[in-house]
Design a protein around this motif. Structure first.
Motif, PDB file in Angstrom:
ATOM      1  N   GLY A 123       0.778  -1.188   0.070  1.00  0.00           N
ATOM      2  CA  GLY A 123      -0.085  -0.046  -0.135  1.00  0.00           C
ATOM      3  C   GLY A 123       1.035   1.329  -0.034  1.00  0.00           C
ATOM      4  O   GLY A 123       2.095   1.247   0.050  1.00  0.00           O
ATOM      5  N   PRO A 124       0.076   2.326   0.004  1.00  0.00           N
ATOM      6  CA  PRO A 124       1.245   3.788  -0.061  1.00  0.00           C
ATOM      7  C   PRO A 124       1.990   3.924   0.801  1.00  0.00           C
ATOM      8  O   PRO A 124       2.779   4.777   0.623  1.00  0.00           O
ATOM      9  N   ARG A 125       1.710   3.598   2.136  1.00  0.00           N
ATOM     10  CA  ARG A 125       2.488   3.906   3.111  1.00  0.00           C
ATOM     11  C   ARG A 125       3.976   2.871   3.318  1.00  0.00           C
ATOM     12  O   ARG A 125       4.731   3.254   4.136  1.00  0.00           O
ATOM     13  N   SER A 126       3.600   1.825   2.609  1.00  0.00           N
ATOM     14  CA  SER A 126       4.832   0.915   2.427  1.00  0.00           C
ATOM     15  C   SER A 126       5.931   1.244   1.372  1.00  0.00           C
ATOM     16  O   SER A 126       5.939   2.056   0.719  1.00  0.00           O
ATOM     17  N   SER A 127       7.027   0.293   1.430  1.00  0.00           N
ATOM     18  CA  SER A 127       8.192   0.683   0.527  1.00  0.00           C
ATOM     19  C   SER A 127       8.967  -0.740   0.362  1.00  0.00           C
ATOM     20  O   SER A 127       8.827  -1.791   1.176  1.00  0.00           O
ATOM     21  N   VAL A 128       9.953  -0.688  -0.274  1.00  0.00           N
ATOM     22  CA  VAL A 128      10.951  -1.793  -0.408  1.00  0.00           C
ATOM     23  C   VAL A 128      12.155  -1.823   0.255  1.00  0.00           C
ATOM     24  O   VAL A 128      12.946  -2.700   0.125  1.00  0.00           O
TER      25      VAL A 128
END
Length: 302
Positions: A123-128
């Motif tokens: 989702g938009p608040r996550s990252s890699v």
């Protein structure tokens, strides 16, 4: 002819050689789409040892400015009647359920998530961040093809993929042989535990590529971790080979005129109690415009 563990002298040094051969693909079992089994012949080819990672895909995006399907604005005219929330760029994200559910209803663990993409897998608040060596996900078919073209490679056919996955084992049920994984083994990243709500420790999500043993050809994650795109259009069984996208449409959903390609290998969501599709012969259709949090790819060179 080089042996199967020779490093690719071309651009991608993460590839190994699969020798030309005639062998059996498919299976005659309780999954009708996997049959009938048949003998195929493939020429030799190079294939990546690992699924394409977030780091590798980031290099491609940095070099080209490519924008994936999940990140592109949607035209409301293409989706008449769709809720406004679904007309934002996004993708399908897996969420564990709170407890046991009716496994006939996938919508209980899959959610359309605005802002989800390869850079924001949950989702938009996550990252890699911290997941650089995990397989890239939320990849639609054209996103995989774009990377393959840029890197001077291609996507494998279903037959090429399956020959590579079997690791030289003729008609084997699994990538490692005919016997299922024992309790004291860790052979692939498929769902261990109670699906879809309680995975065993270390399961229930993607893992860094190469975390589990390689098959006989030195290839990692040919069972589990993420599904992988192939170049073939999907037919209802091995005797049906669509020549074009229109022949691959889902007859049960005539309202969706979207081609479907074959994906292979299963994912971290394949549970023995629900979906034993982490076997080489297993296959499923995927609409080409839809990425999900368990779909990635690897490339070949012919």
């Amino acid at each position: 002819m080089p042996d199967t563990l020779t490093t690719d002298p071309g651009r991608d040094t993460d590839s190994v050689w699969i020798p030309a051969q005639s062998t059996t693909v498919g299976a005659d079992n309780d999954y009708p789409e996997e049959g009938p089994s048949k003998t195929v012949s493939v020429d030799g080819f190079w294939i990546q040892k690992h699924q394409v990672t977030n780091t590798q895909y980031a290099e491609f995006v940095s070099a080209t400015g490519y924008v994936t399907v999940a990140e592109r604005p949607l035209d409301p005219a293409d989706y008449p009647g769709a809720p406004a929330t679904n007309l934002q760029p996004g993708s399908m994200v897996f969420h564990r359920t709170a407890g046991p559910v009716d496994l006939r209803h996938l919508s209980q663990w899959w959610t359309w998530t605005p802002g989800a993409s390869w850079q924001h897998p949950r989702g938009p608040r996550s990252s890699v961040r911290g997941r650089e060596n995990h397989p890239v996900v939320h990849i639609a078919y054209e996103d995989a093809v774009a990377y393959a073209d840029w890197s001077g490679q291609a996507l494998p056919t279903e037959a090429e993929w399956e020959v590579a996955a079997r690791g030289g084992l003729d008609r084997a049920t699994y990538t490692w042989g005919d016997e299922p994984e024992r309790a004291d083994q860790k052979l692939a990243n498929y769902w261990h535990g109670e699906f879809p709500y309680l995975p065993d420790k270390g399961y229930g999500q993607t893992t860094p590529v190469g975390s589990f043993p390689a098959n006989g050809y030195g290839l990692f994650d040919m069972a589990g971790n993420v599904w992988e795109w192939t170049a073939d259009f999907y037919g209802e069984d091995r005797s049906t080979t669509p020549c074009c996208g229109t022949e691959s449409y889902d007859p049960s959903q005539p309202q969706f005129a979207i081609p479907r390609r074959v994906v292979k290998g299963g994912s971290f969501l394949c549970a023995d109690s629900y979906c034993m599709r982490y076997r080489p012969s297993a296959r499923r259709p995927q609409m080409v415009d839809t990425g999900m949090s368990h779909i990635g790819f690897r490339c070949i060179r012919r």
